[in-house]
Design an enzyme around this catalytic site. Structure first.
Site, PDB file in Angstrom:
ATOM      1  N   CYS A  86      74.282  -4.898  -6.173  1.00 19.88           N
ATOM      2  CA  CYS A  86      75.586  -5.333  -6.680  1.00 19.88           C
ATOM      3  C   CYS A  86      76.653  -5.094  -5.620  1.00 19.88           C
ATOM      4  CB  CYS A  86      75.925  -4.580  -7.952  1.00 19.88           C
ATOM      5  SG  CYS A  86      75.789  -2.802  -7.739  1.00 19.88           S
ATOM      6  N   GLU A 103      76.898 -14.613  -6.672  1.00 21.94           N
ATOM      7  CA  GLU A 103      76.166 -13.498  -6.074  1.00 21.94           C
ATOM      8  C   GLU A 103      74.912 -14.063  -5.419  1.00 21.94           C
ATOM      9  OE1 GLU A 103      75.437 -10.709  -9.341  1.00 21.94           O
ATOM     10  OE2 GLU A 103      75.768  -9.082  -7.937  1.00 21.94           O
ATOM     11  N   SER A 152      78.010   4.146  -1.884  1.00 20.92           N
ATOM     12  CA  SER A 152      77.423   4.896  -3.003  1.00 20.92           C
ATOM     13  C   SER A 152      77.299   6.386  -2.703  1.00 20.92           C
ATOM     14  CB  SER A 152      76.034   4.336  -3.325  1.00 20.92           C
ATOM     15  OG  SER A 152      76.122   2.954  -3.519  1.00 20.92           O
ATOM     16  N   GLY A 204      73.879  -4.487 -15.089  1.00 24.85           N
ATOM     17  CA  GLY A 204      73.173  -5.758 -14.925  1.00 24.85           C
ATOM     18  C   GLY A 204      74.163  -6.857 -14.610  1.00 24.85           C
ATOM     19  N   SER A 205      73.789  -8.073 -14.949  1.00 19.04           N
ATOM     20  CA  SER A 205      74.608  -9.222 -14.564  1.00 19.04           C
ATOM     21  C   SER A 205      75.833  -9.371 -15.474  1.00 19.04           C
ATOM     22  CB  SER A 205      73.756 -10.485 -14.637  1.00 19.04           C
ATOM     23  OG  SER A 205      73.292 -10.642 -15.952  1.00 19.04           O
ATOM     24  N   TRP A 222      66.627  -4.043 -12.547  1.00 14.71           N
ATOM     25  CA  TRP A 222      65.403  -3.828 -11.767  1.00 14.71           C
ATOM     26  C   TRP A 222      65.685  -3.425 -10.323  1.00 14.71           C
ATOM     27  CZ3 TRP A 222      65.876  -6.954  -7.648  1.00 14.71           C
ATOM     28  CH2 TRP A 222      66.648  -8.116  -7.812  1.00 14.71           C
ATOM     29  N   LYS A 224      66.431   1.538 -21.965  1.00 13.29           N
ATOM     30  CA  LYS A 224      65.638   0.312 -21.858  1.00 13.29           C
ATOM     31  C   LYS A 224      65.673  -0.157 -20.402  1.00 13.29           C
ATOM     32  CE  LYS A 224      66.372  -3.884 -21.934  1.00 13.29           C
ATOM     33  NZ  LYS A 224      65.401  -4.146 -20.852  1.00 13.29           N
ATOM     34  N   GLU A 244      78.526  -1.881 -15.853  1.00 12.94           N
ATOM     35  CA  GLU A 244      78.416  -1.965 -14.381  1.00 12.94           C
ATOM     36  C   GLU A 244      77.813  -3.330 -14.091  1.00 12.94           C
ATOM     37  OE1 GLU A 244      79.552   0.107 -12.242  1.00 12.94           O
ATOM     38  OE2 GLU A 244      79.858   1.954 -13.376  1.00 12.94           O
ATOM     39  N   LEU A 245      78.651  -4.283 -13.697  1.00 12.32           N
ATOM     40  CA  LEU A 245      78.211  -5.682 -13.667  1.00 12.32           C
ATOM     41  C   LEU A 245      78.122  -6.225 -12.236  1.00 12.32           C
ATOM     42  CD1 LEU A 245      80.314  -6.774 -16.768  1.00 12.32           C
ATOM     43  CD2 LEU A 245      78.009  -5.811 -16.698  1.00 12.32           C
ATOM     44  N   ARG A 267      71.720   7.723 -13.020  1.00 14.21           N
ATOM     45  CA  ARG A 267      73.189   7.626 -13.017  1.00 14.21           C
ATOM     46  C   ARG A 267      73.722   7.542 -14.447  1.00 14.21           C
ATOM     47  NH1 ARG A 267      75.756   3.135  -9.029  1.00 14.21           N
ATOM     48  NH2 ARG A 267      75.952   1.865 -10.887  1.00 14.21           N
TER      49      ARG A 267
HETATM   50  P1  NAP Z   1      70.219  -8.745 -15.986  1.00 16.51           P
HETATM   51  O1  NAP Z   1      69.365  -9.938 -16.063  1.00 16.51           O
HETATM   52  O2  NAP Z   1      71.570  -8.805 -16.575  1.00 16.51           O
HETATM   53  O3  NAP Z   1      69.369  -7.572 -16.633  1.00 16.51           O
HETATM   54  C1  NAP Z   1      69.821  -6.238 -16.674  1.00 16.51           C
HETATM   55  C2  NAP Z   1      69.160  -5.527 -17.829  1.00 16.51           C
HETATM   56  O4  NAP Z   1      69.547  -6.165 -19.034  1.00 16.51           O
HETATM   57  C3  NAP Z   1      67.645  -5.549 -17.815  1.00 16.51           C
HETATM   58  O5  NAP Z   1      67.168  -4.366 -18.394  1.00 16.51           O
HETATM   59  C4  NAP Z   1      67.328  -6.733 -18.711  1.00 16.51           C
HETATM   60  O6  NAP Z   1      66.063  -6.629 -19.287  1.00 16.51           O
HETATM   61  C5  NAP Z   1      68.402  -6.571 -19.748  1.00 16.51           C
HETATM   62  N1  NAP Z   1      68.731  -7.775 -20.474  1.00 16.51           N
HETATM   63  C6  NAP Z   1      68.653  -9.067 -20.093  1.00 16.51           C
HETATM   64  N2  NAP Z   1      69.076  -9.883 -21.073  1.00 16.51           N
HETATM   65  C7  NAP Z   1      69.422  -9.072 -22.112  1.00 16.51           C
HETATM   66  C8  NAP Z   1      69.943  -9.309 -23.422  1.00 16.51           C
HETATM   67  N3  NAP Z   1      70.189 -10.541 -23.868  1.00 16.51           N
HETATM   68  N4  NAP Z   1      70.189  -8.255 -24.206  1.00 16.51           N
HETATM   69  C9  NAP Z   1      69.961  -6.998 -23.764  1.00 16.51           C
HETATM   70  N5  NAP Z   1      69.471  -6.712 -22.557  1.00 16.51           N
HETATM   71  C10 NAP Z   1      69.212  -7.742 -21.730  1.00 16.51           C
HETATM   72  O7  NAP Z   1      70.436  -8.265 -14.487  1.00 16.51           O
HETATM   73  P2  NAP Z   1      69.331  -7.990 -13.385  1.00 16.51           P
HETATM   74  O8  NAP Z   1      68.884  -9.301 -12.844  1.00 16.51           O
HETATM   75  O9  NAP Z   1      68.282  -7.046 -13.889  1.00 16.51           O
HETATM   76  O10 NAP Z   1      70.154  -7.174 -12.313  1.00 16.51           O
HETATM   77  C11 NAP Z   1      70.918  -7.795 -11.355  1.00 16.51           C
HETATM   78  C12 NAP Z   1      72.384  -7.791 -11.743  1.00 16.51           C
HETATM   79  O11 NAP Z   1      72.783  -6.454 -11.974  1.00 16.51           O
HETATM   80  C13 NAP Z   1      73.273  -8.297 -10.638  1.00 16.51           C
HETATM   81  O12 NAP Z   1      74.278  -9.120 -11.188  1.00 16.51           O
HETATM   82  C14 NAP Z   1      73.865  -7.021 -10.056  1.00 16.51           C
HETATM   83  O13 NAP Z   1      75.102  -7.201  -9.419  1.00 16.51           O
HETATM   84  C15 NAP Z   1      73.981  -6.175 -11.264  1.00 16.51           C
HETATM   85  N6  NAP Z   1      74.030  -4.751 -10.908  1.00 16.51           N
HETATM   86  C16 NAP Z   1      75.228  -4.089 -11.048  1.00 16.51           C
HETATM   87  C17 NAP Z   1      75.319  -2.755 -10.681  1.00 16.51           C
HETATM   88  C18 NAP Z   1      76.625  -2.029 -10.803  1.00 16.51           C
HETATM   89  O14 NAP Z   1      76.603  -0.805 -10.734  1.00 16.51           O
HETATM   90  N7  NAP Z   1      77.750  -2.693 -10.986  1.00 16.51           N
HETATM   91  C19 NAP Z   1      74.205  -2.089 -10.184  1.00 16.51           C
HETATM   92  C20 NAP Z   1      73.000  -2.782 -10.059  1.00 16.51           C
HETATM   93  C21 NAP Z   1      72.925  -4.121 -10.436  1.00 16.51           C
HETATM   94  P3  NAP Z   1      64.909  -7.709 -18.999  1.00 16.51           P
HETATM   95  O15 NAP Z   1      65.091  -8.149 -17.600  1.00 16.51           O
HETATM   96  O16 NAP Z   1      63.666  -6.989 -19.211  1.00 16.51           O
HETATM   97  O17 NAP Z   1      65.150  -8.801 -19.982  1.00 16.51           O
END
Ligand code: NAP
Length: 490
Positions: free
Chosen positions: A294, A391, A451, A238-239, A160, A184, A260-261, A169
């Site tokens: 991130c 984080e 970036s 994501g995370s 998000w 998604k 990308e975590l 990207r």
């Molecule tokens: P997240 O909770 O891991 O969610 C990321 C995505 O995964 C969302 O679309 C989420 O959908 C989905 N998701 C959650 N649980 C899932 C599951 N069990 N199976 C499949 N998909 C699932 O992370 P976030 O809170 O959105 O984003 C923040 C994190 O992203 C931070 O840790 C940040 O460092 C990391 N991030 C990394 C980068 C990079 O390039 N390294 C860039 C940006 C962000 P729903 O939320 O709709 O469930």
């Protein structure tokens, strides 16, 4: 900047699933609400996809795969170029939409539109540069041809915090390489992706090449898509905990993966640093996106001889921030994404204080409408505080000190993450040593933002696998094939 009417914009944003070139409701008819984090007001209700809807999206991506893979690279590239031009033309709309659903100030959303659009231009250009090689084998008995081919249908999961850029990207290089995709987006911020995909449809992208499923059941829907043997690639941002569990699931189908975590970026300030530049870099590296990046600097590791001066200067800057709804003029810090984010930032600050840290400014949630947290500086943070290992994902700048380079490097590397590091020093040799010593995928050397669409973004250790952007980005969506032929002169 054009003034955008929020209500009229929201009326134009599609709210259905986009599958096989058509907008449709979820088969169950279910929807879920998307809210503005600065007011908690409902912005829209979007389709809540089920497992069947997710698999229908994969069907569409599979059906379109061959035709898209054999579409001339130049045609694929020009579609991306047209998409780039249209995003730029509608810059203000995309900026407003991101501010509404995610909360960042308009000026920052503006920056993200520029950054996000750039992936479409960059990968539009890269489409025509997919090459291979031809060679005589060392024995002279044959010829080897190395060629690149699209991986196949891909599943792209985005977070998000950067609703447009994290989508472009992935979609940019996938399409350039000749792959079809199911996207998604995060359920907290699906509107920007839906608006962007409507634009891709408008520029003439063939049906089924990009499909979007919005869902509140991301686990079951994603599990079904990942378990389907027709899927060939998973790209996730994501995370780290979610990424780790998805990697385990992807292992069953031996899928290609890009991850990308999370990060825990160290920001090193040496005693020979240009302190003005370090303070300026710190404000960007910490407070961009309200600290919800991130790449956000998580630990300020400052030489003891300049720590007090650095802390005083960043505190003064923080006191100049204006907190409020991102759409309002002059606002520099928006809301956090939700109440959980507030609680997390607050508990990390409280833990640090209980171990002896001093709060120089901020340190509390802001009462009232929306989910706002005071921009905060904490110093004298003790080793072992959770704020140094987790984080923060909020507007909290935490400072620890060091006495020599070895100690700085040891503290910086003392984390399971390795996405990005920042370092400020005027000593060229030290800068070169840091390039070799820091365990990181990216390094901002005397800059606070790394970036760039033309650079390979990504991490080491538990920050991920693979790279997005740069020349490397398209290879995440290409398979290498090698063909042996006989010696044509034999
Ligand atoms: P997240 O909770 O891991 O969610 C990321 C995505 O995964 C969302 O679309 C989420 O959908 C989905 N998701 C959650 N649980 C899932 C599951 N069990 N199976 C499949 N998909 C699932 O992370 P976030 O809170 O959105 O984003 C923040 C994190 O992203 C931070 O840790 C940040 O460092 C990391 N991030 C990394 C980068 C990079 O390039 N390294 C860039 C940006 C962000 P729903 O939320 O709709 O469930």
């Amino acid at each position: 900047m054009t003034v955008i009417d929020e209500k009229k914009l929201l009326e134009r944003v599609p709210t259905g699933l986009f599958i096989g070139g058509q907008w449709r409701q979820a088969a169950s008819g279910k929807t879920f609400e998307v809210r503005d984090p600065s007011t908690n007001a409902v912005l829209a209700s979007v389709a809540d996809a089920s497992v069947d809807d997710g698999l229908a999206a994969l069907d569409a991506a599979v059906d379109a795969a061959h035709e898209w893979a054999t579409t001339p690279p130049r045609v694929r590239g020009e579609l991306l170029r047209r998409a780039f031009e249209l995003v730029v033309e509608r810059h203000d709309e995309f900026a407003m939409l991101m501010t509404l659903e995610m909360g960042k100030p308009l000026a920052e959303s503006d920056g993200e539109v520029t950054y996000g659009a750039e992936f479409l231009r960059w990968f539009g250009e890269e489409a025509a540069r997919i090459t291979g090689r031809y060679g005589v084998n060392p024995e002279g008995t044959g010829r080897t041809i190395v060629s690149q081919h699209p991986v196949g249908p891909c599943f792209l999961i985005t977070p998000w915090n950067f609703p447009l850029a994290m989508a472009t990207r992935k979609i940019g290089p996938a399409l350039a390489a000749g792959c079809t995709v199911v996207v998604k987006p995060a359920s907290l911020t699906p509107l920007t992706t839906l608006h962007f995909v409507a634009l891709l449809h408008e520029v003439g992208l063939p049906a089924g090449v990009v499909n979007v499923v919005t869902t509140r059941s991301s686990g079951p829907v994603s599990d079904a898509i990942i378990a389907d043997p027709r899927l060939r690639k998973l790209s996730f941002t994501g995370s780290t905990p979610v990424g780790r569990s998805l990697l385990a699931k992807a292992a069953r189908g031996i899928l290609r993966t890009s991850m990308e975590l999370g990060g825990n970026a160290p920001f090193l300030v040496f005693d020979d640093a240009d302190l003005d530049a370090a303070v300026e870099g710190a404000m960007k590296a910490k407070f961009r996106n309200i600290g919800q990046a991130c790449t956000a600097a998580n630990r300020f590791i400052v030489h003891a001889s300049v720590a007090e001066e650095f802390a005083r200067r960043v505190t003064e800057k923080v006191q100049e921030f204006t907190v409020g709804r991102g759409t309002e003029e002059g606002v520099t810090i928006g809301p956090l994404i939700n109440q959980d984010a507030i609680e997390k930032a607050d508990s990390l600050v409280k833990d640090a204080v209980s171990r002896g840290a001093r709060v120089l400014v901020g340190g509390s949630a802001i009462e009232g409408e929306g989910t706002f947290y005071e921009p905060t500086v904490v110093t004298d943070v003790a080793a072992g505080s959770s704020i140094l290992t987790e984080e923060i994902f909020g507007p909290v700048l935490s400072i620890v000190t060091f006495d020599d380079e070895d100690e700085a490097v040891r503290i910086a590397n003392d984390t399971e993450y390795g996405l990005v590091a920042y370092a400020f020093t005027r000593d060229l040799a030290r800068g070169q040593r840091l390039i070799e010593r820091l365990q990181t995928g990216m390094l901002g050397l005397n800059v606070g933002v790394v970036s760039n669409a033309a650079a390979p973004f990504g991490g080491v250790k538990q920050s991920g696998l693979g790279r997005e952007g740069g020349f490397e980005g398209i290879h995440e969506y290409l398979e290498t094939r090698y063909t042996m032929t006989p010696d044509p002169f034999a």
